[in-house]
Each structure stands twice: as C-alpha cells, then as structure tokens.
Design a protein around this motif. Structure first.
Motif, short mmCIF file in Angstrom:
data_model
loop_
_atom_site.label_atom_id
_atom_site.label_comp_id
_atom_site.label_asym_id
_atom_site.label_seq_id
_atom_site.Cartn_x
_atom_site.Cartn_y
_atom_site.Cartn_z
N ALA A 221 -3.38 9.17 0.05
CA ALA A 221 -3.24 9.87 -1.22
C ALA A 221 -1.79 10.18 -1.55
O ALA A 221 -1.44 10.34 -2.70
CB ALA A 221 -4.04 11.17 -1.18
N ILE A 222 -0.92 10.26 -0.53
CA ILE A 222 0.49 10.54 -0.80
C ILE A 222 1.16 9.23 -1.18
O ILE A 222 1.20 8.30 -0.37
CB ILE A 222 1.17 11.16 0.44
N PRO A 223 1.70 9.15 -2.40
CA PRO A 223 2.28 7.88 -2.82
C PRO A 223 3.39 7.47 -1.86
O PRO A 223 4.23 8.29 -1.49
CB PRO A 223 2.85 8.19 -4.20
N GLY A 224 3.38 6.23 -1.45
CA GLY A 224 4.44 5.74 -0.59
C GLY A 224 4.10 5.83 0.88
O GLY A 224 4.54 5.02 1.66
N LEU A 225 3.31 6.83 1.26
CA LEU A 225 2.87 6.89 2.65
C LEU A 225 1.60 6.06 2.75
O LEU A 225 0.53 6.53 2.43
CB LEU A 225 2.57 8.33 3.04
N THR A 226 1.72 4.84 3.18
CA THR A 226 0.54 3.98 3.23
C THR A 226 -0.14 4.13 4.58
O THR A 226 0.43 4.64 5.53
CB THR A 226 0.92 2.51 3.05
N ALA A 227 -1.38 3.63 4.62
CA ALA A 227 -2.12 3.68 5.87
C ALA A 227 -1.38 2.90 6.95
O ALA A 227 -1.34 3.33 8.11
CB ALA A 227 -3.51 3.11 5.67
N SER B 43 -9.99 4.60 5.59
CA SER B 43 -9.94 5.75 4.68
C SER B 43 -8.61 5.77 3.92
O SER B 43 -8.54 6.32 2.83
CB SER B 43 -10.19 7.05 5.44
N GLY B 44 -7.58 5.15 4.48
CA GLY B 44 -6.31 5.06 3.76
C GLY B 44 -6.43 4.21 2.51
O GLY B 44 -5.87 4.53 1.47
N ARG B 45 -7.19 3.13 2.61
CA ARG B 45 -7.42 2.29 1.43
C ARG B 45 -8.12 3.09 0.35
O ARG B 45 -7.90 2.91 -0.84
CB ARG B 45 -8.27 1.08 1.79
N TYR B 46 -9.04 3.96 0.80
CA TYR B 46 -9.76 4.78 -0.17
C TYR B 46 -8.85 5.87 -0.72
O TYR B 46 -8.82 6.13 -1.93
CB TYR B 46 -11.01 5.38 0.49
N GLY B 47 -8.08 6.52 0.18
CA GLY B 47 -7.24 7.65 -0.22
C GLY B 47 -6.26 7.29 -1.31
O GLY B 47 -5.91 8.14 -2.14
N GLY B 48 -5.81 6.04 -1.33
CA GLY B 48 -4.87 5.61 -2.36
C GLY B 48 -5.38 5.85 -3.76
O GLY B 48 -4.60 6.08 -4.70
N SER B 49 -6.70 5.85 -3.92
CA SER B 49 -7.27 6.01 -5.26
C SER B 49 -7.03 7.42 -5.79
O SER B 49 -6.96 7.63 -7.00
CB SER B 49 -8.76 5.70 -5.23
N ILE B 50 -6.90 8.40 -4.90
CA ILE B 50 -6.75 9.79 -5.35
C ILE B 50 -5.47 9.94 -6.17
O ILE B 50 -5.48 10.47 -7.29
CB ILE B 50 -6.75 10.75 -4.13
N ASN C 186 -1.36 8.68 -11.78
CA ASN C 186 -0.98 7.36 -12.27
C ASN C 186 0.01 6.69 -11.33
O ASN C 186 0.81 5.87 -11.73
CB ASN C 186 -0.35 7.48 -13.67
N THR C 187 -0.02 7.11 -10.05
CA THR C 187 0.87 6.48 -9.06
C THR C 187 0.00 6.03 -7.91
O THR C 187 -0.54 6.84 -7.19
CB THR C 187 1.88 7.49 -8.51
N PRO C 188 -0.15 4.72 -7.74
CA PRO C 188 -1.02 4.25 -6.67
C PRO C 188 -0.50 4.70 -5.31
O PRO C 188 0.66 4.49 -4.99
CB PRO C 188 -0.96 2.73 -6.80
N GLY C 189 -1.35 5.33 -4.51
CA GLY C 189 -0.96 5.75 -3.18
C GLY C 189 -0.66 4.56 -2.30
O GLY C 189 0.19 4.60 -1.43
N THR C 190 -1.38 3.47 -2.52
CA THR C 190 -1.12 2.21 -1.83
C THR C 190 -1.22 1.11 -2.86
O THR C 190 -1.79 1.31 -3.93
CB THR C 190 -2.17 1.95 -0.74
N ALA C 191 -0.67 -0.07 -2.52
CA ALA C 191 -0.72 -1.18 -3.48
C ALA C 191 -2.17 -1.51 -3.84
O ALA C 191 -2.47 -1.94 -4.95
CB ALA C 191 -0.03 -2.41 -2.89
N ALA C 192 -3.09 -1.27 -2.89
CA ALA C 192 -4.48 -1.62 -3.10
C ALA C 192 -5.11 -0.81 -4.23
O ALA C 192 -6.11 -1.21 -4.80
CB ALA C 192 -5.28 -1.41 -1.82
N SER C 193 -4.52 0.34 -4.57
CA SER C 193 -5.13 1.14 -5.63
C SER C 193 -4.39 1.00 -6.95
O SER C 193 -4.65 1.75 -7.89
CB SER C 193 -5.22 2.60 -5.20
N ALA C 194 -3.46 0.01 -7.03
CA ALA C 194 -2.74 -0.21 -8.29
C ALA C 194 -3.71 -0.59 -9.40
O ALA C 194 -3.48 -0.26 -10.57
CB ALA C 194 -1.68 -1.29 -8.11
N ALA C 195 -4.82 -1.27 -9.05
CA ALA C 195 -5.80 -1.63 -10.08
C ALA C 195 -6.64 -0.42 -10.48
O ALA C 195 -7.13 -0.35 -11.61
CB ALA C 195 -6.69 -2.76 -9.58
N THR C 196 -6.80 0.52 -9.56
CA THR C 196 -7.63 1.70 -9.85
C THR C 196 -7.01 2.58 -10.92
O THR C 196 -7.70 3.22 -11.72
CB THR C 196 -7.81 2.52 -8.56
N GLN C 197 -5.67 2.61 -10.95
CA GLN C 197 -5.01 3.52 -11.89
C GLN C 197 -5.19 3.07 -13.33
O GLN C 197 -5.08 3.88 -14.24
CB GLN C 197 -3.53 3.65 -11.54
#
Lengths: 320, 504
Positions: free
Chosen positions: B32-38, B67-74, B80-91
C-alpha cells in the motif's frame, strides 16, 4: 597466445594450497566485516558470500554482513567498494571473469588490477556447453558437424554479449570456423530455460546450471583443466581434443587500494580457514559449485593469465 | 491428496500460521505504501528468514508476495498512485471511484477480486503444476512478445482527451526505457558515460516521482484554493454508500473469472509478471464490457478485472520456478535463493525429494490468501475512512517525505532519488500540459521486455517476422491486440463523425 603458460599457472595454482595461519593473529577486526556483492541476492556469487558469512560465524570475532549492490554488470558494487573507507571493514566479492571482461570491453577505470588488491580466491564458476536432452546432437563432434552442415542455422543461448559465456562460446565457434546465431538471454536461468524448452540448439552456461536437470539437459563438455567433481560424467574440451581458452570466473575477495597489507593478509588467512570448513563446502555444493582457495598472489597470477588469453577475443568483439 | 496433508501441516503449527498471518499484514502494508513494493520488502526481510525453518521462511515470503500485489490497490484507489506497478491498471477506475467518495467500496471490490483471482491461480497450480511447467517450457520469446503487444493495448484505455498527447506520452515512455544497456547487443544507449544509467532508469523511483511527487507538487500549486474533496454527509450515510452488495458485484463476476484465467496463463510464462497481466485483463475486459464507456470513469468492473488478474499470476508462476528453476519475477528470483540457502535443490527432482514441503507451501499460500482477504475486506475500509480524515496539510508533507525514503530504500541508491525528483517535476509538467503520465509509465513498463523478446524472436527465426505467424499462441495474442486496436479506432472515428454531424 599465452594459453600454455596460462594452463601451467592454473595447474600450479591448483596444486599449491597455502595456509597462512600465523598472520591471522595480527588482524583483529572490531567492527563487522561488510562484503559487497555486486549482484542480486540468490545468485551464484551471492551464494558464496552467504556461505562465507555462515562459516565465519564460529571462526571470526565479528559478524560478516552481506551487502547486495547490483547494477551495471557489477560495476555499481565495485564502485561502492572502491569508495568505502580504506579500513578493511568493507570488501568486495566479485565474479572475476565478468569483472575482467567488463573492464576490458568498456575500458573502465576499475578492474581486477586497478583500484583493488586481491585478498583471496574462494571459489570458481566454470563454463559448460549444453544441449537439450532430446537433441540429435549427442557430442561436441556432432555439434561441429551439424554447424558445418548448415552454417548460420543453429541457434545458441548465452547470458549477454561480452559476458564470459558469450566470449567462450564465440571463441570456440571461431576457432573451428563455425557459424551459428547467438541469442542473448537475461541471466543463467533464462538461458537454461531456452535449452530445456528447445528454443535454441545449444548454449554456453555455468556448469552448475545443469545440477538437478540431468534428465532434460545434457552437458557435452566443460571448460576446465579437470572434470568437475560434482559432474564427473562431463568431459573437458581438452579431453575431447578441442582447444578452448580456459575462461572461468574465479570468485575473488578484493580490498580497495589503500587498505593495509597486514589487514589483507589477516583476512586472507581467515578465508583459508573458512573455505576449508565443512559447512562452507556444504552450502556451495547445494548450488552446484565447489570451494576453491587460492592466496591473493596466486589468484592474481591466474587472472593475469586469463586476461592474456582473452585479449584477442575481446579486441575482436570491440572492433565488431 | 497432498494438499490436504499440507493444510494439516499448516494448521497444526501455530508458529507457521503466525508467520503466514504476519506476512499477509506486512505484504498489505508495504504494497500500500507507494514505492515500497513487495519485492523490495522481501529483499529487505530475506536475511531474517535465514534463521527460520525452511517452510516458515518460504511461506512467509510467498504470502508477502501475494498480499503485496493486493496491497498495491489500496494506494492506487486512494491516492491515484499505484503502490506497485501491478496496480497501475487499478487506478484507472479506482481513483475516480474514490473521488466520488466510494473508496471503501472500490477497495472491497479489489479485495474480493484479488482473493478470487489468487485462489483460482493457486488451485490451478495445485491441480496441474506439472502440466503448467510443460506448457511454460514450450513458449518462448515469440509468445512473450505477442503478449506484450496485447498488453500495450491498455494504453488506449488511459488516453484521455487528447489522443495525440497520449500517444506522445507513451512514445516518451518507450524512449526513456531505451536508456541503459541494449538487451541484445549490450551496447550502451543514452548513458552519457554514466555508470548509474548503465542499468537503465529504475521503475520504482520513476513511478514514485511521476505519481507521488507530481501529485504533491500539484497540491502545493493548488494551496489556498478550496480542495475539491468529497464531504461525507454523515458517517452513517457514507457507510451505507460504501456497503458492497451482491447485486453490485454480480456484473463484475464474468470479468473476474476471465481475468483470473488471463492472469493464471500469464503467470505460467516466466518474466511477464503481474503488471502485464493486469494490463491485458483490463484491455480485454474493457473490450468485452457492455458498459465499456463507463470504464475509466469509475466502473467497479474496471477495478475487479485487473485486481483479479494481478493476483492470479502468483500461483502459476510458482510452477516454472519450482520445476524448472526459472524465476518469473523478482520475488521468484529471491525465493530461488531461499530454497538454495536452506539446501533444497530446485528442479524436476523437487517433487520427489521435497514433495511434502512443496504442498505445505501451497497450503500456506491458500491460508495466506484467506488471511489477507479478511484483513483487507474489513481493514481497508477502515484505512480508507481514516486517511480521508487526515487534513491535507499533514497528509501531503508526510507523503512527500515517504517518497524520498521509498526512492532511496528500494536499491539504496542516491541516484534513484534524483531520478525520482526529476520524474516528479516531469510528471507535474505533463499533467499541467495535458500529457498523460499513466500512458508514459505503462509504455515504460512494457517497452523493455517487448524489445528484448522481439529481437530474440528475430534471432531465433529463419524467416524474419513470419515466426509470429507460424507459432499459434503468438498469433492468437497478436490478433487479440490488433483486433482491439481496430475496434477502438472504428468506435473513435464513428464518434468523431457523429460529433461532426452535430456541429454541422
């Protein structure tokens, strides 16, 4: 070509194992020993460093901390080590084949001989030629015949142009006047996958990459003076009558220039003990590699010989 | 029934269960913290695991990855800042929902979809690990390239008002990706002799700059103006609005199921990863959606599709990892190291020598999914409510500081901090001038792998480009990409014609 001298040096260095136990008394580290590994955690060089750290636990008064600083083909870590305080508390563990070739190709300021002093060698990574298990190519001679029958049709994998696998493979092909298309992959595991999946016809890979994959991948030959203890069925190129320069990647500990000779010989002596420890061997064997101890001076001689042998190949690559 | 034995192992060991739950929590927070990836968290926690039991260590890291892949969505939904690249589409859809005060609902959709996707992937893995590995081997660079092409289509979905500026942003992303060492010839490109640039520009600092720092800069610029923020009428009413009912989630189901399988398929292929899965799933979902005009403006389906896909990657990516030793992602590469450190040889023999351990690991994965699902479903709504109550003049300075820490800590490099700062100003300028930071980042993520696999394919081919036509899987994905672009272009030109008629 200094290949013969190189062969002799390596053979001699292999036989001569020195123990410098007395010097250890003069090196009394008070702060943790940081070993910079210029690659990501989990790779071959990293495995050696972790094994040092584990085996040092009962043998050194201070802990050994592994710091991974990957990037720029190992240059990022080398730069970090060369700019550390020259107190001997921060040293570098580098895969020297890669270090040497990068420094020769890119003419970098840092090289195994510039900016660093070699402390000791603790291992060695060897190059092997591998084909998919189902391949009609069953021997090095088969490969030569197949390449001659259809020049430029065979595809082979390595882990990046200018890297030691590419240099070795290209030299082998050039020496026999063979033509084949090289396909670079990112990392040893990806190159191995290309062989397992028969995406390519053959590959030059670290011999340890074949461990556990004996049923899917056949290693036809290894670049070394002697057969590998962990893969005794794989012949050497020399045994088969092929002349391939002995390029390997000695795993060597470096201290930056300016570190006291006393500290260096102290660490050197400590490493002799660590590398001889059974748990060190156990940990590196799990990765398919072997311990190999050489003093700093012996390691430097071996690397110098390797540099001489590789110079014409590197020059050819640079002009391309 | 190895998996039942595995589950028994997990449930009979309180310590292991504790590690799994802790991992679910840690993964969620770092994701969930942008930039801190799993993967950064796993790299940092790796030394700790050396002292743990092998199974606990592996399960801990495996579940953090999930859970890191999921947390990125938060973060994607809230800021509007993807926590991980994987959640860039979620935003793309998550943030518009948040702006309408529906952040908790969006997060619940993300949670449920992530769980379904993750369970699908994990069950496919347990059922057919051998088959998956065999498929993975047969797919080479041409297939991977075709999937990259299908993923590129998602750029069309983020391009807003100006098509030209959107495409220009994407082209810039490709250009910046070209910095570094050429993947095939190893020649240096645009490095200006700098060692720091030899490895290219890091994705993490770039993303933090483009999304996080740029957002902070815009906020500074808008200081004094009344901030357009959704005022909660009353907390009871807000709660009611954010309740997720089955009638609302039902239209998401077909997308979730399709995306789960897309994600699982992409997971089998080493090197692609969750971000690509999310992009392909979003693009394909939008193409098939009945309400495709709502996508991008805050459709729940637009959150569900990529979230299901990016978590479905997790399970199947373990098959090539365990049986072939091919790590499909950074997390995978680190897991290989953990196996080796504990003296377990990865490869075809793993299922003979350590069968029990592997199935216990899979079981721990199942438990981990349930754990982050429960924590997420009830916790994320709370986090969402909590964060919207923090005044912006406290929140943004905190985010500003975090962005520096996160940029530095991912690789311990000061150069990355500079990249982050430059990307921040660049992203802020792009937004001001109506360029498209999302298109830029997506193009940046995809271009590197696409280039590498394209050129590898050409080296492997005897007949140039024909290799993409002669390999059926490659042809399939290429046609999917081309068809989507064609349909979009036709829809756009029809709209343009309609607009022209109205003007006349």
């Amino acid at each position: 070509m200094d290949r013969r001298t190189f062969l002799q040096t390596t053979a001699m260095a292999g036989i001569a194992v020195s123990f410098a136990g007395a010097a250890a008394a003069e090196w009394k580290p008070r702060r943790p020993l940081n070993i910079i590994v210029p690659y990501k955690a989990g790779g071959g060089t990293d495995a050696y460093a972790r094994a040092v750290s584990a085996a040092a636990a009962d043998r050194l008064p201070v802990p050994v901390v592994i710091v991974n600083k990957p990037g720029a083909s190992g240059m990022t870590g080398a730069i970090a080590a060369s700019t550390a305080k020259p107190d001997g508390n921060t040293i570098l563990l580098h895969s020297t084949g890669s270090f040497l070739f990068t420094s020769m190709l890119k003419e970098t300021e840092l090289s195994p001989f510039d900016g660093f002093q070699m402390i000791a060698q603790i291992g060695n990574l060897k190059v092997s030629l591998a084909v998919p298990a189902g391949s009609p190519i069953k021997s090095v001679q088969d490969l030569v015949d197949a390449a001659k029958a259809s020049p430029g049709k065979l595809r082979w994998a390595h882990t990046g142009r200018g890297g030691r696998f590419h240099v070795t493979g290209q030299t082998f092909l050039n020496s026999l006047g063979l033509e084949a298309v090289d396909v670079p992959f990112k990392g040893g595991a990806a190159a191995r996958a290309a062989v397992l999946g028969e995406q390519v016809d053959f590959a030059f890979l670290g011999i340890q990459q074949g461990r556990g994959f004996e049923d899917q991948m056949t290693r036809l030959a290894v670049v070394a003076t002697d057969r590998d203890e962990l893969a005794p069925n794989v012949p050497t190129f020399a045994e088969l009558g092929f002349d391939v320069p002995l390029v390997s990647s000695p795993i060597i500990l470096y201290a930056r220039d300016g570190v006291d000779a006393e500290i260096i010989s102290g660490i050197e002596a400590a490493m002799a003990e660590i590398v001889a420890a059974p748990e060190f061997a156990e940990l590196v064997n799990a990765k398919g590699t072997l311990p190999l101890y050489r003093t700093g001076a012996e390691a430097a001689a071996a690397v110098q010989a390797m540099k001489d042998a590789a110079t014409p190949v590197i020059d050819a690559l640079k002009t391309n | 029934m190895d998996i039942l034995l595995g589950l028994a192992t997990v449930f009979s060991s309180p310590a292991l269960l504790g590690w799994v739950v802790l991992a679910a929590l840690v993964g969620m927070v770092v994701g969930a913290i942008p930039g801190l990836t799993a993967s950064a968290a796993i790299a940092m926690l790796l030394p700790v695991t050396f002292y743990m039991e092998p199974l606990s260590a592996l399960a801990f890291l495996y579940v953090i990855g999930k859970s890191g892949r999921y947390g990125g969505s938060i973060a994607a939904i809230l800021f509007n800042t993807p926590g991980t690249a994987a959640s860039a589409a979620t935003q793309i859809d998550g943030y518009p929902l948040s702006q309408r005060g529906l952040s908790s609902k969006a997060m619940k959709v993300a949670t449920v979809s992530s769980i379904i996707g993750d369970f699908t992937g994990e069950l496919l893995l347990i059922a057919g690990v051998g088959v998956i590995a065999a498929i993975a081997l047969k797919l080479g660079p041409p297939e991977l390239f075709a999937i990259y092409v299908a993923a590129f289509v998602v750029i069309g979905s983020v391009i807003g008002k100006s098509v030209v500026k959107g495409l220009a942003s994407a082209a810039l992303g490709v250009l910046i990706q070209m910095i570094g060492t050429d993947p095939i010839s190893a020649v240096e490109r645009f490095t200006f002799g700098s060692y720091d640039m030899l490895n290219g520009i890091g994705l993490v600092p770039l993303m933090i700059g483009m999304f996080v720092l740029a957002e902070v800069l815009s906020q500074i610029e808008n200081r004094g103006k009344t901030i357009e923020q959704y005022e909660e009428p009353s907390s009871d009413e807000a709660r009611a609005r954010n309740r997720l009912t089955w009638t609302e989630y039902k239209p998401c189901m077909p997308h979730v199921i399709r995306s789960s399988f897309i994600g699982a398929f992409i997971g089998m292929l080493p090197g692609l990863g969750s971000a690509i899965a999310a992009f392909v799933a979003y693009g394909e979902g939008k193409r098939r959606a009945k309400n495709s005009e709502d996508w991008g403006k805050g459709a729940l389906e637009g959150v569900a599709a990529p979230e299901a896909a990016n978590n479905a990657v997790s399970g199947p990516s373990m098959a090539p990892l365990l049986t072939l030793g091919i790590p499909g992602s950074t997390i995978g590469a680190i897991l290989v190291g953990v196996f080796l450190i504990h003296g377990i040889q990865i490869g075809p023999t793993l299922f003979l020598t350590s069968r029990e351990l592997v199935y216990s690991l899979f079981a721990a994965g199942l438990v981990g999914i349930a754990a982050y699902g429960l924590i997420g479903f009830y916790g994320a709504a709370f986090v969402g409510r909590f964060i919207t109550r923090i005044p912006t003049d406290i929140l943004y300075p905190l985010i500003f500081l975090t962005s520096f820490v996160a940029a530095y800590s991912s690789r311990g490099s000061l150069f990355d901090v500079w990249i982050m700062v430059v990307a921040g100003f660049f992203g802020w300028m792009m937004k001001k001038l109506d360029f498209n930071p999302a298109a830029f980042v997506i193009a940046f993520v995809l271009a590197g792998g696409a280039e590498e696999t394209f050129r590898q394919s050409l080296l492997l081919s005897d007949h140039g480009l024909l290799i993409f036509v002669t390999r059926p899987v490659a042809l399939g994905f290429l046609s999917l990409g081309v068809a989507t672009v064609f349909l979009r272009a036709r829809a756009l030109s029809r709209e343009a014609r309609a607009a022209a008629l109205e003007d006349a």
